[in-house]
Scaffold this motif. Sequence first.
Motif, PDB file in Angstrom:
ATOM      1  N   GLU A  73       0.870  -1.167   0.000  1.00  0.00           N
ATOM      2  CA  GLU A  73       0.000   0.000   0.000  1.00  0.00           C
ATOM      3  C   GLU A  73       0.905   1.214   0.000  1.00  0.00           C
ATOM      4  OE1 GLU A  73      -3.210   2.099   2.914  1.00  0.00           O
ATOM      5  OE2 GLU A  73      -3.264  -0.083   2.750  1.00  0.00           O
ATOM      6  N   ARG A  75       1.002   5.573  -0.898  1.00  0.00           N
ATOM      7  CA  ARG A  75       0.233   6.786  -1.174  1.00  0.00           C
ATOM      8  C   ARG A  75       1.214   7.926  -1.391  1.00  0.00           C
ATOM      9  NH1 ARG A  75      -5.074   8.392   0.098  1.00  0.00           N
ATOM     10  NH2 ARG A  75      -5.275  10.640   0.230  1.00  0.00           N
ATOM     11  N   THR A  76       0.977   8.693  -2.450  1.00  0.00           N
ATOM     12  CA  THR A  76       1.803   9.874  -2.704  1.00  0.00           C
ATOM     13  C   THR A  76       0.895  11.093  -2.773  1.00  0.00           C
ATOM     14  OG1 THR A  76       1.670   9.534  -5.104  1.00  0.00           O
ATOM     15  CG2 THR A  76       3.571   8.592  -3.973  1.00  0.00           C
ATOM     16  N   GLU A  77       1.374  12.182  -2.223  1.00  0.00           N
ATOM     17  CA  GLU A  77       0.610  13.430  -2.242  1.00  0.00           C
ATOM     18  C   GLU A  77       1.538  14.577  -2.630  1.00  0.00           C
ATOM     19  OE1 GLU A  77      -1.949  14.345   1.068  1.00  0.00           O
ATOM     20  OE2 GLU A  77      -1.891  12.244   1.692  1.00  0.00           O
ATOM     21  N   GLU A  78       1.033  15.432  -3.495  1.00  0.00           N
ATOM     22  CA  GLU A  78       1.779  16.636  -3.847  1.00  0.00           C
ATOM     23  C   GLU A  78       0.834  17.677  -4.416  1.00  0.00           C
ATOM     24  OE1 GLU A  78       3.590  15.825  -8.187  1.00  0.00           O
ATOM     25  OE2 GLU A  78       4.533  14.646  -6.595  1.00  0.00           O
ATOM     26  N   HIS A  81      -2.832  16.943  -5.059  1.00  0.00           N
ATOM     27  CA  HIS A  81      -3.087  15.733  -5.845  1.00  0.00           C
ATOM     28  C   HIS A  81      -2.523  14.531  -5.077  1.00  0.00           C
ATOM     29  CE1 HIS A  81      -3.441  13.099  -9.328  1.00  0.00           C
ATOM     30  NE2 HIS A  81      -2.207  12.691  -9.079  1.00  0.00           N
ATOM     31  N   SER A  82      -3.311  13.481  -4.987  1.00  0.00           N
ATOM     32  CA  SER A  82      -2.797  12.279  -4.319  1.00  0.00           C
ATOM     33  C   SER A  82      -3.141  11.051  -5.155  1.00  0.00           C
ATOM     34  CB  SER A  82      -3.385  12.143  -2.915  1.00  0.00           C
ATOM     35  OG  SER A  82      -4.775  11.906  -2.986  1.00  0.00           O
ATOM     36  N   GLU A  83      -2.305  10.050  -5.031  1.00  0.00           N
ATOM     37  CA  GLU A  83      -2.531   8.776  -5.694  1.00  0.00           C
ATOM     38  C   GLU A  83      -2.189   7.670  -4.722  1.00  0.00           C
ATOM     39  OE1 GLU A  83      -1.098   7.978  -9.572  1.00  0.00           O
ATOM     40  OE2 GLU A  83      -1.272  10.059 -10.214  1.00  0.00           O
ATOM     41  N   PHE A  84      -2.865   6.528  -4.889  1.00  0.00           N
ATOM     42  CA  PHE A  84      -2.516   5.385  -4.055  1.00  0.00           C
ATOM     43  C   PHE A  84      -2.440   4.145  -4.922  1.00  0.00           C
ATOM     44  CE2 PHE A  84      -7.117   5.541  -4.058  1.00  0.00           C
ATOM     45  CZ  PHE A  84      -7.496   4.214  -4.198  1.00  0.00           C
ATOM     46  N   HIS A  85      -1.610   3.225  -4.482  1.00  0.00           N
ATOM     47  CA  HIS A  85      -1.417   1.946  -5.148  1.00  0.00           C
ATOM     48  C   HIS A  85      -1.504   0.889  -4.065  1.00  0.00           C
ATOM     49  CE1 HIS A  85       0.137   4.123  -8.622  1.00  0.00           C
ATOM     50  NE2 HIS A  85       0.827   4.837  -7.760  1.00  0.00           N
ATOM     51  N   TYR A  86      -2.283  -0.121  -4.291  1.00  0.00           N
ATOM     52  CA  TYR A  86      -2.371  -1.190  -3.315  1.00  0.00           C
ATOM     53  C   TYR A  86      -2.664  -2.485  -4.048  1.00  0.00           C
ATOM     54  CZ  TYR A  86      -7.406  -0.717  -3.915  1.00  0.00           C
ATOM     55  OH  TYR A  86      -8.665  -0.675  -4.438  1.00  0.00           O
TER      56      TYR A  86
END
Length: 133
Positions: A73, A75-78, A81-86
């Motif tokens: 799991e 999560r990136t945020e900038e 904007h955020s994205e997650f991969h799991y």
Amino acid sequence: MSTALQRTRTMLPGLADWFDTAWPFADHNLVRIEESAEGGSYTVRAELPGFDPGKGIHLTAEGGHLTIAAEREARTEEKGHSEFHYGSFRRTVSLPEGADTSKITAKYANGILEVTVPLQQNKPAKHIEIVKS
């Protein structure tokens, strides 16, 4: 849209979606591996980029099988904007005859998990005398 296509969509709703997500040979949730048996050991290499080997990868050997299970799991945020991969993955392989599961070793580097299982030397067949009664 043709009548045949309309009829197919009506009779089989969601079929195209099923092929995109549930087709058993699709590349989704598949751990790619390579296996080899050389020099008295059996080696399994699994492609697991982005996993934390300390907490996200689990190995078990039981009943003549080796199971590689992995969970991740991220999560990136900038800038708003955020994205997650799991995802979770599981792959089981049959161990060859003579596999010594008490001496399995594993290492993880550059996204590749390498599991080595020593193979015990095959003992020659024992001749059994038949006693006449």
